[in-house]
Design an enzyme around this catalytic site. Structure first.
Site, short mmCIF file in Angstrom:
data_model
loop_
_atom_site.label_atom_id
_atom_site.label_comp_id
_atom_site.label_asym_id
_atom_site.label_seq_id
_atom_site.Cartn_x
_atom_site.Cartn_y
_atom_site.Cartn_z
CD1 TRP A 195 15.43 19.87 -10.93
CD2 TRP A 195 13.32 20.73 -10.98
NE1 TRP A 195 15.40 20.88 -9.95
CE2 TRP A 195 14.06 21.30 -10.09
CE3 TRP A 195 12.14 21.23 -11.39
CZ2 TRP A 195 13.68 22.24 -9.24
CZ3 TRP A 195 11.38 21.97 -10.46
CH2 TRP A 195 12.22 22.58 -9.24
CG ASP A 362 23.44 25.11 -2.36
OD1 ASP A 362 23.37 25.43 -3.36
OD2 ASP A 362 23.43 23.99 -1.92
CG ASP A 363 24.52 29.09 -6.93
OD1 ASP A 363 25.32 29.91 -7.13
OD2 ASP A 363 23.66 28.86 -7.82
NE ARG A 439 19.39 27.86 -11.80
CZ ARG A 439 20.43 27.58 -10.68
NH1 ARG A 439 21.55 26.92 -10.70
NH2 ARG A 439 19.87 27.85 -9.60
CD1 TRP A 473 29.99 18.58 -10.06
CD2 TRP A 473 32.37 18.40 -9.36
NE1 TRP A 473 30.92 18.34 -11.15
CE2 TRP A 473 31.91 18.45 -10.85
CE3 TRP A 473 33.27 18.19 -8.72
CZ2 TRP A 473 33.26 18.31 -11.59
CZ3 TRP A 473 34.63 18.07 -9.50
CH2 TRP A 473 34.56 18.18 -10.81
CG ASP A 474 23.96 21.70 -8.78
OD1 ASP A 474 23.58 20.80 -9.43
OD2 ASP A 474 23.57 22.72 -8.31
CG MET A 475 26.39 18.92 -14.85
SD MET A 475 25.10 18.52 -16.07
CE MET A 475 25.91 18.47 -17.47
CG ASN A 476 21.88 23.03 -11.94
OD1 ASN A 476 21.24 22.45 -11.42
ND2 ASN A 476 22.80 23.62 -11.02
CB CYS A 522 24.16 17.97 -6.53
SG CYS A 522 22.67 19.03 -6.83
CG ASP A 544 16.84 20.61 -7.09
OD1 ASP A 544 17.91 20.24 -6.27
OD2 ASP A 544 17.12 21.44 -7.94
#
Ligand code: DGJ
Length: 728
Positions: A195, A362-363, A439, A473-476, A522, A544
């Site tokens: 990351w 964003d978030d 997270r 489109w995020d994926m964490n 993302c 990031d």
């Protein structure tokens, strides 16, 4: 015809001006016909095989011809001890699949893959496809192995599909997309990382014994990009052979290379076989993802440029594929979770004044998300932050002349959410085992059609209601302790793949329903920087880490396979939030405009001088945007090897040269940068102050100003750019 079959010699020739692949049909001592992988590399004629004796049985007991033959589709269980492409267990659990070659098809164009991302053609004349047909007479399993040659790039896209045409169920336990066997030993180059530290270029011998690049994470991952190159020791950026292998897939995968006892190197690539099994009932089929192979004789830059061309025009799709991508301002590092409508509008207003075209929220805009412990899954705006709702904010942003974008993480769920209260069984989990936290979030079971349908409708509804122009489109979170409440014990081992098929189905539906929305991929930055994502989303947030110096290596590494038009790059505030480094706005701007330019800072917190500088950067970027996104990108000097990193971009008569210095070194000779592959002629700087001949630029080099007299030094962390036009 670029694919020919010589019926007498029984040789397929996949033929291009820059490459040849030869596949020969042979009858094995056991009476089966098979197909062998005889040549991949520089253009040759099939005659080159005429004197070549195939290695037959050897007298020491166990090494039969199976262990030596370069099978085009190697299978497990019968004495080929190298990595197999395919492994199928029959109804009795026996793993011995010997494929009999039964015929072929050759057709113009390329068929789409079903439910999987893949390269495509718009005209049949752009590619030609060879399909080799195989059958296992014992199980009735048949295989179609496809090779598509692209006319312009010379790339060869490969995948296969397996059908149970027998009378009993079977289980596929390994289904790789491709196998190649090359004579000799090679280095293996790949992009590893973590990351905020993606795309580090690493090169090491492929070695005797297996060398595996793998993701077990459910995502292609920051750790190992699904891409590798086999290359002889002497290959560099501008010279030597290279064999690129790029997997069009976003889930768990493996790429395995092994130099065998006869010093041939076999490479197989595809879905990670470690946690995989796929029951095939009678009549059912399984299709592998696609791998794009690319051979060059002219070094890594040539390979990269041909990947860029292919991926820009025959992988990315839709309305935004060829359009200028908007300059965006994203509020994440400006506010994190702590914003309200008024703050957002102040940022957006200032961004609009600076020339931005898109504002991205964003978030933190939904549920009760004031930190990362809650609300994923509840995609309803938080009216405490946005009292007028999304629509009102969207209207206000649009009234500023900006497009409006929104962040989502559709694959995730917080335990503290209404969605979890309603559907606890929608979580991927191994029941009764403690779950490893990551997270504060968990993964939705995207292998389920009901979850997919729910998410398609939910996201779609927000996009429509909110007048949204862009989605990040995020994926964490990666996979741990996974299981699906809906799958049988036999189906669970295919969960990684079933999940990603579900993700692709949702992405396909949403991008079709909202064709004008620009989707950006993302995954905590570059955790899913892969060709699979590019099929749905033409740009990806590469990392990031927005520090300009760190970004040099990340963008340089990513450019091995991904075009600059796919890389989103932001200017952020200093001290940088990831590494605390302070760099000039000038450097940050030059690094970020080498990809798709964006900003991730609070412009209202800047001085007037800084705002003026950003305004000038954006104006310049808009002027050069078509060169930057559609031009031919060439790496000139590597940040992994030198203190000065450089690249050039050529588009028609335009030439852009970027050079970046990390640390100033005292007392040096003038630094010269040799450009590459310029059209013959003269190049004049945009301010008309200087003219250079292409020969001088390529053979002698351009003096770059990191070695000026002391009072003019650019110093540490400095960037330099030159724009020239070819003059007739
Ligand atoms: C990870 C992304 O990479 C960031 O850019 C940001 O969107 C955060 N997630 C938000 O949670």
């Amino acid at each position: 015809m670029p694919i020919q079959y010589d019926a007498q010699g029984r040789i397929f020739h996949i033929q291009h001006t820059v490459t040849s692949m030869l596949l020969s049909v042979e009858t094995l001592p056991n009476g089966y016909d098979t197909v062998l992988f005889r040549h991949f590399g520089a253009p040759v004629s099939p005659d080159c095989l005429q004197d070549e004796e195939l290695q037959r049985d050897r007298w020491i007991s166990f090494d039969s011809y199976h262990a030596a033959y370069p099978y085009a589709l190697p299978t497990a269980g019968h004495g080929d001890f190298r990595p197999a492409q395919l492994s199928v267990r029959d109804k009795d659990g026996i793993n011995c699949t010997l494929l009999h070659y039964t015929g072929y098809e050759i057709y113009d164009g390329k068929q789409p893959l079903c439910g999987l991302p893949a390269t495509y053609v718009e005209q049949e004349s752009e590619a030609v496809t060879l399909v080799l047909l195989f059958c296992d007479p014992f199980t009735g399993v048949t295989v179609r192995s496809s090779y598509t040659l692209f006319e312009e790039s010379g790339a060869i896209a490969v995948h296969c599909s397996i059908t149970n045409n027998g009378e009993y169920p079977v289980t596929v336990t390994k289904a790789m997309s491709v196998s190649i066997t090359l004579p000799g030993d090679y280095d293996l180059l790949h992009l590893h990382g973590a990351w905020a530290r993606e795309c580090t270029v690493e090169r090491a011998p492929a070695m005797h014994g297996e060398r595996v690049i793998r993701s077990r994470r459910g995502a292609s991952s920051h750790q190992h990009n699904p891409f590798a190159v086999l290359l002889p020791r002497g290959t560099g950026e501008f010279e030597g052979e290279a064999f690129g292998v790029s997997l069009v897939y976003s889930g768990s995968y493996s790429i395995t290379a092994e130099q065998d006892e006869l010093d041939q190197t076999r490479l197989v690539a595809g879905i990670n076989e470690e946690d995989f099994a796929w029951p095939l009932a009678v009549g059912e089929s399984f299709q592998t993802p696609e791998v794009v192979l690319l051979y060059t004789a002219n070094g890594l830059n040539d390979m990269s440029q041909r990947y860029h061309q292919l991926y820009r025009t025959h992988l990315c799709r839709g309305y935004w594929r060829d359009r200028a991508r908007p300059v965006l301002f994203n509020n994440w590092e400006a506010t994190y979770f702590h914003f309200n409508q008024e703050k957002l509008l102040t940022i957006a207003k200032s961004a609009a004044e600076l020339g931005a075209e898109l504002f991205v929220l964003d978030d933190g805009w939904f549920g009760k998300r004031d930190d990362d412990t809650t609300s994923l899954g509840d995609w309803v705006e938080d009216t405490a932050k946005l009292p007028g709702g999304l629509k009102e904010l969207s209207d206000q942003i649009h009234a500023l002349g900006l497009q409006f974008g929104l962040w989502f993480e559709p694959e995730m769920i917080s335990v503290r959410s209404r969605l979890y209260e309603q559907h606890p069984d929608w979580l991927l989990c191994a029941p009764n085992r403690p779950m490893t936290p990551s997270r504060n979030q968990h993964i939705l079971d995207f292998s389920r059609a009901d979850v997919q349908d729910y998410m398609i409708d939910t996201v779609s509804d927000v996009l429509r209601r909110g007048g949204i122009d862009y989605v990040k489109w995020d994926m964490n979170r990666h996979f741990s302790e996974i299981g699906s409440a809906q799958l049988s014990a036999q189906q669970q081992p295919g969960l990684h793949h079933r999940y990603i098929l579900g993700v692709y189905r949702v992405m396909e539906a949403l991008t079709r329903r909202h064709p004008h929305v620009l989707f950006e991929g993302c995954s905590g930055g570059g955790g899913r920087l892969d060709p699979g994502m590019l099929f749905y989303m033409p740009q990806i947030w590469v990392s990031d880490n927005s520090d300009a110096v760190a970004r040099l290596s990340i963008q340089y590494g990513a450019s091995l396979v991904y075009p600059p038009s796919a890389m989103c790059c932001h200017v952020s505030a200093v001290p940088n939030h990831q590494v605390l480094r302070v760099t000039s706005l000038d450097l940050r701007g030059k690094v970020a405009m080498s990809g798709v330019l964006g900003y991730q800072l609070d412009p209202t917190a800047l001085s007037d001088a800084e705002r003026a500088e950003i305004r000038a950067q954006i104006t310049l970027y808009k002027e050069l945007r078509h060169i930057l996104s559609d031009g031919t990108f060439t790496r000139l000097q590597s940040p992994f090897e030198q203190n000065v990193c450089a690249w050039q971009i050529v588009h028609g008569d335009d030439l852009l040269v970027f050079a970046f210095q990390t640390l100033q070194i005292a007392n040096r000779l003038p630094m010269k940068l040799r450009l590459h592959g310029l059209l013959k002629g003269h190049y004049q700087t945009a301010d008309h102050s200087k003219t250079y001949s292409s020969d001088d630029l390529c053979a002698h080099g351009l003096v770059i100003p990191f070695t000026r007299p002391h009072d003019q030094l650019l110093g540490d962390f400095s960037g330099w750019m030159m724009h020239c036009k070819r003059v007739k």
